[in-house]
Design a protein around this motif. Structure first.
Motif, PDB file in Angstrom:
ATOM      1  N   CYS A   1       0.947  62.678  11.477  1.00 57.53           N
ATOM      2  CA  CYS A   1       0.026  61.722  12.761  1.00 57.53           C
ATOM      3  C   CYS A   1      -0.187  60.605  11.539  1.00 57.53           C
ATOM      4  O   CYS A   1      -0.855  59.636  12.096  1.00 57.53           O
ATOM      5  N   ALA A   2      -0.808  61.508  10.758  1.00 60.48           N
ATOM      6  CA  ALA A   2      -0.874  59.749   9.157  1.00 60.48           C
ATOM      7  C   ALA A   2      -0.698  59.636   9.272  1.00 60.48           C
ATOM      8  O   ALA A   2      -0.326  58.113   8.702  1.00 60.48           O
ATOM      9  N   PHE A   3       0.646  60.250   8.788  1.00 62.52           N
ATOM     10  CA  PHE A   3       1.925  59.507   9.019  1.00 62.52           C
ATOM     11  C   PHE A   3       2.878  57.608   9.899  1.00 62.52           C
ATOM     12  O   PHE A   3       3.433  56.981   9.634  1.00 62.52           O
ATOM     13  N   ASP A   4       2.591  58.938  11.135  1.00 59.99           N
ATOM     14  CA  ASP A   4       2.563  57.609  12.525  1.00 59.99           C
ATOM     15  C   ASP A   4       1.864  56.728  12.460  1.00 59.99           C
ATOM     16  O   ASP A   4       2.600  55.474  12.676  1.00 59.99           O
ATOM     17  N   ALA A   5       0.212  56.465  11.664  1.00 62.50           N
ATOM     18  CA  ALA A   5      -0.330  56.149  11.935  1.00 62.50           C
ATOM     19  C   ALA A   5       0.023  54.374  10.588  1.00 62.50           C
ATOM     20  O   ALA A   5       0.102  53.942  11.151  1.00 62.50           O
ATOM     21  N   ALA A   6      -0.185  55.100   9.161  1.00 60.01           N
ATOM     22  CA  ALA A   6       0.349  54.269   8.840  1.00 60.01           C
ATOM     23  C   ALA A   6       1.788  53.383   8.747  1.00 60.01           C
ATOM     24  O   ALA A   6       2.317  52.508   8.804  1.00 60.01           O
ATOM     25  N   GLU A   7       2.900  53.916   9.509  1.00 62.24           N
ATOM     26  CA  GLU A   7       3.976  53.876  10.051  1.00 62.24           C
ATOM     27  C   GLU A   7       3.472  52.306  10.945  1.00 62.24           C
ATOM     28  O   GLU A   7       4.382  51.514  11.018  1.00 62.24           O
TER      29      GLU A   7
ATOM     30  N   ARG B   1      11.653  52.339   4.007  1.00 61.34           N
ATOM     31  CA  ARG B   1      11.730  51.019   4.559  1.00 61.34           C
ATOM     32  C   ARG B   1      10.765  49.776   4.284  1.00 61.34           C
ATOM     33  O   ARG B   1      11.258  48.635   4.381  1.00 61.34           O
ATOM     34  N   PHE B   2       9.763  50.420   3.873  1.00 60.71           N
ATOM     35  CA  PHE B   2       8.436  49.333   3.514  1.00 60.71           C
ATOM     36  C   PHE B   2       8.628  49.081   2.412  1.00 60.71           C
ATOM     37  O   PHE B   2       7.274  48.882   1.798  1.00 60.71           O
ATOM     38  N   GLY B   3       9.095  49.442   1.092  1.00 56.04           N
ATOM     39  CA  GLY B   3       9.264  50.016   0.120  1.00 56.04           C
ATOM     40  C   GLY B   3       9.076  48.210  -0.589  1.00 56.04           C
ATOM     41  O   GLY B   3       7.816  47.837  -1.237  1.00 56.04           O
TER      42      GLY B   3
ATOM     43  N   ALA C   1       1.888  45.219   9.846  1.00 56.68           N
ATOM     44  CA  ALA C   1       1.826  43.644   9.129  1.00 56.68           C
ATOM     45  C   ALA C   1       2.971  43.022   8.836  1.00 56.68           C
ATOM     46  O   ALA C   1       3.018  41.578   8.687  1.00 56.68           O
ATOM     47  N   VAL C   2       4.201  43.335   8.524  1.00 57.96           N
ATOM     48  CA  VAL C   2       5.827  42.980   8.403  1.00 57.96           C
ATOM     49  C   VAL C   2       5.662  42.180   9.761  1.00 57.96           C
ATOM     50  O   VAL C   2       6.145  40.649   9.444  1.00 57.96           O
ATOM     51  N   PHE C   3       5.627  42.910  11.348  1.00 57.16           N
ATOM     52  CA  PHE C   3       5.263  41.721  12.309  1.00 57.16           C
ATOM     53  C   PHE C   3       4.691  40.552  12.082  1.00 57.16           C
ATOM     54  O   PHE C   3       4.903  39.384  12.371  1.00 57.16           O
ATOM     55  N   ALA C   4       3.553  40.444  11.465  1.00 56.26           N
ATOM     56  CA  ALA C   4       2.641  39.501  11.815  1.00 56.26           C
ATOM     57  C   ALA C   4       2.963  38.784  10.639  1.00 56.26           C
ATOM     58  O   ALA C   4       3.111  37.274  10.377  1.00 56.26           O
ATOM     59  N   SER C   5       3.741  38.762   9.392  1.00 54.32           N
ATOM     60  CA  SER C   5       3.654  38.223   8.369  1.00 54.32           C
ATOM     61  C   SER C   5       5.619  37.062   8.660  1.00 54.32           C
ATOM     62  O   SER C   5       5.270  35.929   8.359  1.00 54.32           O
ATOM     63  N   THR C   6       5.964  37.839   9.722  1.00 49.68           N
ATOM     64  CA  THR C   6       7.245  37.449  10.296  1.00 49.68           C
ATOM     65  C   THR C   6       6.614  35.788  11.356  1.00 49.68           C
ATOM     66  O   THR C   6       6.943  35.064  11.499  1.00 49.68           O
ATOM     67  N   ARG C   7       5.476  36.536  12.191  1.00 57.44           N
ATOM     68  CA  ARG C   7       5.288  35.282  12.995  1.00 57.44           C
ATOM     69  C   ARG C   7       4.443  33.940  12.656  1.00 57.44           C
ATOM     70  O   ARG C   7       4.646  32.949  12.732  1.00 57.44           O
TER      71      ARG C   7
END
Length: 105
Positions: A85-91, A31-33, A97-103
């Motif tokens: 856990c690494a993928f948890d952190a990446a997600e 979903r972050f493609g 980053a998505v939230f920051a860009s929409t703000r």
């Protein structure tokens, strides 16, 4: 087209369960493609004095200029757990980053 992933093994070998875990976890990032087209997963086995292995897993985003930008990292005694856990952190990092860009809009 989906997100590509290169897996690098350091001090350990690829196994079918580990490859399957990495592929399963990669689906979570589809979903972050728009922000992530390629990534590199490094799985490193470190030998501790106790004789027990420690797996350090790093997930990096490959930038348009072919640089690696860290987006997830975790270490655990079990390689599959460290990958999850690494993928948890990446997600979480990509979500932030998505939230920051929409703000900023």
């Amino acid at each position: 087209m989906g997100i590509g992933m290169q897996i690098v093994y350091l001090g350990c070998s690829a196994t079918a369960p580990l490859e399957a875990e990495a592929a399963t976890q990669l689906v979570r990032l589809q979903r972050f493609g728009a922000r992530l087209s390629n990534c590199r997963l490094a799985i490193e086995a470190l030998c501790l004095r106790s004789g027990k292995p420690l797996y350090d897993v790093r997930l990096d985003r490959v930038t348009a200029t072919h640089e690696l930008e860290p987006i997830g990292r975790y270490a655990a005694g079990n390689a599959e757990e460290a990958v999850r856990c690494a993928f948890d952190a990446a997600e979480q990092a990509l979500q932030a980053a998505v939230f920051a860009s929409t703000r900023r809009r």
